[in-house]
Scaffold this active site. Structure first.
Site, mmCIF file in Angstrom:
data_model
loop_
_atom_site.group_PDB
_atom_site.id
_atom_site.type_symbol
_atom_site.label_atom_id
_atom_site.label_comp_id
_atom_site.label_asym_id
_atom_site.label_seq_id
_atom_site.Cartn_x
_atom_site.Cartn_y
_atom_site.Cartn_z
ATOM 1 N N HIS A 28 0.819 -1.231 0.000
ATOM 2 C CA HIS A 28 0.000 0.000 0.000
ATOM 3 C C HIS A 28 0.845 1.271 0.000
ATOM 4 O O HIS A 28 1.949 1.265 -0.522
ATOM 5 C CB HIS A 28 -0.980 -0.026 1.182
ATOM 6 C CG HIS A 28 -1.659 -1.352 1.312
ATOM 7 N ND1 HIS A 28 -2.747 -1.708 0.550
ATOM 8 C CD2 HIS A 28 -1.362 -2.433 2.090
ATOM 9 C CE1 HIS A 28 -3.102 -2.956 0.858
ATOM 10 N NE2 HIS A 28 -2.276 -3.411 1.784
ATOM 11 N N GLU A 54 -2.817 0.113 8.399
ATOM 12 C CA GLU A 54 -1.833 -0.890 7.966
ATOM 13 C C GLU A 54 -0.519 -0.237 7.542
ATOM 14 O O GLU A 54 0.562 -0.686 7.941
ATOM 15 C CB GLU A 54 -2.431 -1.701 6.807
ATOM 16 C CG GLU A 54 -1.472 -2.742 6.260
ATOM 17 C CD GLU A 54 -2.065 -3.556 5.113
ATOM 18 O OE1 GLU A 54 -3.255 -3.357 4.778
ATOM 19 O OE2 GLU A 54 -1.331 -4.391 4.553
ATOM 20 N N HIS A 109 2.641 -7.011 4.926
ATOM 21 C CA HIS A 109 1.294 -6.465 5.073
ATOM 22 C C HIS A 109 0.764 -6.695 6.484
ATOM 23 O O HIS A 109 1.307 -7.494 7.234
ATOM 24 C CB HIS A 109 0.326 -7.166 4.098
ATOM 25 C CG HIS A 109 0.501 -6.747 2.682
ATOM 26 N ND1 HIS A 109 -0.394 -5.926 2.043
ATOM 27 C CD2 HIS A 109 1.474 -7.028 1.794
ATOM 28 C CE1 HIS A 109 0.019 -5.729 0.794
ATOM 29 N NE2 HIS A 109 1.163 -6.382 0.618
ATOM 30 N N GLU A 130 1.692 -11.505 6.463
ATOM 31 C CA GLU A 130 0.654 -10.702 7.126
ATOM 32 C C GLU A 130 1.015 -10.734 8.610
ATOM 33 O O GLU A 130 0.870 -11.759 9.271
ATOM 34 C CB GLU A 130 -0.732 -11.313 6.906
ATOM 35 C CG GLU A 130 -1.226 -11.289 5.478
ATOM 36 C CD GLU A 130 -1.816 -9.944 5.056
ATOM 37 O OE1 GLU A 130 -1.785 -8.986 5.870
ATOM 38 O OE2 GLU A 130 -2.310 -9.854 3.909
HETATM 39 ZN ZN ZN Z 1 -2.213 -5.223 2.820
#
Ligand code: ZN
Length: 615
Positions: free
Chosen positions: A445, A460, A513, A576
């Site tokens: 992102h 995030e 992430h 993640e």
């Molecule tokens: Zn993400």
């Protein structure tokens, strides 16, 4: 009397926080064939070095450096007995190279050199047998004409409690209690009560239940300043634990472990309680309430012809073996077993077919033995010559050479300082072992795309950028070349990310992430790692995170066709790190110390992979 709720943020601080300015020991390795220890820190350090006799040890203190984990003891073999790395005091990490009994080195020949302010090597000359001429309080048989075999070395098992109760253990990290049912960490209530000459700490555990054998028992501990522990079950779904501790004991904290139990740790770490004397027991202590039924593994030894590693127990055992095809390491898992204290380990000499043996009590019921073969040795299948013995075939593919007889050396009487060579200004750190590995680190992102937004507005992007920057920094300190797809909060398209990696012919691609889930499901927490083609990189990173970080939940290594994974042409993984929407993860991901821990674990996983693959 005072009450406080155990908050996860406090717990996170306890588990993950490091002193604010302290540096960390990032990496160390003992290279036996070179007689050399190398280590790397993340901030500059000025080591102190000494040689201490009886037995001979080279002791290196790294002021201002914290280890951030428990003591590591690596068996080396040959004339070097072991290398230990531990926290000497709150500000100092200590590295100890211990020689085999009867051996020493000339301290003027020990070279401690800074390659850079953060990279150091300690080179030892060949250890020499000690002559018996200087008087010593602790005489040893003198064998001037042949190398002394390394000692029969007890491996280090977890400390067992003073009783043989399998459901409660005094471990190297604190106390462990097996539970039938766990509650929620956030529901644990802690209550300290001062008494005349002691203090009690009571934990109320809604939702938790103890095994029947513990209920209404008071067990003696006599370690870590804890005299005894009492187990009560006032309601079927509410457990109560009471510790009697020394008056000057710090507080203790409890959290549920993934092993199906409760872990108790002193606030501020074990170093604060290691030398506390436990108060007198309250008088109602049960000495041996429950006899443990598991067979005890007492001996691990090599057969006389070095063709088998034998694991012996006092009663029938069974085991499962698996080989890691990449490293040749063999792992044996033995369920329903425990380790003797101490366990008798094999002699691992310089010519031993086994390079390293790691033995641990993985949980109260399982013993895990990891065997690393020496060069040119293959480990075969696991067999059961009789009910109480497991054997692992060891095949040497070469004849061991004989070593020349070294000259005789005398042993000093007391500690001798070793000269430390500081790094020369401007000296260039040594090149990485082979080539220059290029890793692309991809913080997801950025810019107009903040990624997931979780509880309390936690974004995030704000979680993963600091993690990614630190991963990159650690990799670079280890000589790995890193390109980041973005280094600040700006937008990069998915195509742009993989194009960068493909155009630069990167060796590895790691995307970082944080997760989110809708519907207000704050109970969803944990980390997971994704891959598309080969799973090894994802696995190495995932494994390192589980080893180095206490995660809320292990969601596993999974296959997924994320764009960045399927379009990058090199081994790729997507981590993640946790759920910004999860009540547990959210608190942790806000904590810079936790993010740092996560970054370090991801970097170490990548380094593991690079080493495994010989990149
Ligand atoms: Zn993400």
């Amino acid at each position: 009397m005072r009450f406080h709720w155990l908050l996860l943020t406090i717990l996170s601080t306890l588990l993950f926080a490091l002193p604010a300015q302290a540096g960390r020991l990032l990496f160390w390795r003992y290279e036996n064939n070179q007689n050399r220890l190398i280590f790397t820190t993340d901030s500059r350090v000025q080591p102190r070095a000494q040689l201490i006799p009886n037995p001979t040890r080279i002791v290196l203190d790294l002021p201002g450096i914290t280890l951030g984990r428990s003591t590591v003891d690596q068996n080396i073999g040959g004339n070097i007995r072991s290398v230990r790395v531990g926290q000497f005091n709150a500000q100092t990490t200590r590295l100890v190279i211990e020689l085999a009994p009867g051996y020493t080195v000339d301290p003027t020949q020990v070279k401690v050199r800074g390659l850079s302010p953060t990279q150091w090597t300690v080179e030892l000359p060949d250890p020499q047998p000690i002559s018996s001429s200087p008087p010593r309080s602790n005489p040893r048989p003198n064998r001037p004409n042949r190398p002394t075999p390394p000692p029969q070395r007890p491996l280090t098992p977890p400390r067992s409690s003073s009783q043989e109760n399998n459901n409660f253990q005094v471990t190297r990290n604190g106390l462990f209690i097996r539970l039938n049912k766990q509650g929620q960490n956030r529901d644990i209530l802690v209550e300290d009560r001062e008494e005349e000459d002691a203090k009690t700490i009571q934990f109320t555990l809604p939702g938790a239940s103890f095994p029947q054998s513990l209920i209404d028992q008071t067990l003696a501990v006599n370690e870590y300043g804890v005299s005894d522990i009492k187990f009560e079950q006032p309601q079927p779904s509410q457990g109560r634990l009471t510790l009697r501790v020394a008056k000057d004991s710090p507080g203790w904290q409890a959290y549920y472990s993934r092993l199906g139990g409760l872990v108790l740790l002193p606030q501020g770490g074990l170093s604060r309680v290691e030398n506390l004397t436990a108060p007198e027991p309250s008088g109602e202590v049960t000495v041996s309430p429950v006899k443990n039924q598991n067979p005890t593994i007492s001996t691990i030894e090599l057969s006389n012809d070095n063709s088998q590693l034998l694991i012996r127990a006092d009663r029938p055992i069974r085991g499962e073996g698996s080989i890691d095809r990449l490293t040749g390491n063999f792992e044996i898992r033995i369920p329903q077993a425990q380790l003797a204290d101490p366990i008798q380990g094999p002699q691992l000499g310089r010519n031993s077919p086994i390079y390293q043996l790691k033995v641990r009590q993985e949980n109260t019921d399982t013993v895990v033995i990891q065997v690393r073969p020496s060069l040119g040795v293959r480990l075969g299948g696991l067999r059961q010559p009789n009910a109480q013995t497991l054997s692992l075939a060891v095949r040497s593919l070469q004849r061991p050479g004989t070593r020349p007889t070294p000259p005789i050396t005398t042993q000093p009487d007391g500690p001798i300082d070793i000269i430390v060579d500081p790094p020369k200004p401007g000296e260039i750190p040594p090149p990485p072992p082979k080539g220059r590995v290029l890793v692309v680190i991809d913080p997801g992102h950025g810019g107009k795309d903040p990624g997931a937004v979780g509880l309390g507005g936690l974004r995030e992007v704000d979680v993963i950028l600091p993690i990614s920057l630190e991963v990159s920094q650690i990799l670079q300190q280890q000589g790995v070349q890193v390109i980041m797809t973005r280094q600040a909060d700006y937008f990069v398209s998915l195509q742009g990310r993989t194009r960068l990696a493909n155009d630069r012919r990167a060796d590895l691609f790691v995307s970082i992430h944080a997760n989110a889930v809708g519907g207000g499901r704050s109970n969803v927490n944990g980390m997971e790692t994704f891959y598309t083609g080969n799973r090894e990189l994802a696995q190495a990173i995932h494994r390192s995170i589980l080893r180095n970080v206490t995660v809320a939940n292990d969601r596993g290594v999974k296959r997924s066709r994320f764009y960045v994974l399927r379009t990058s042409r090199m081994p790729a993984a997507l981590v993640e790190v946790g759920f910004v929407t999860g009540s547990i993860d959210n608190a942790r991901l806000r904590n810079p110390a936790y993010r740092s821990q996560m970054a370090r674990a991801i970097a170490l996983g990548i380094l593991d992979y690079i080493r495994q693959k010989g990149l």
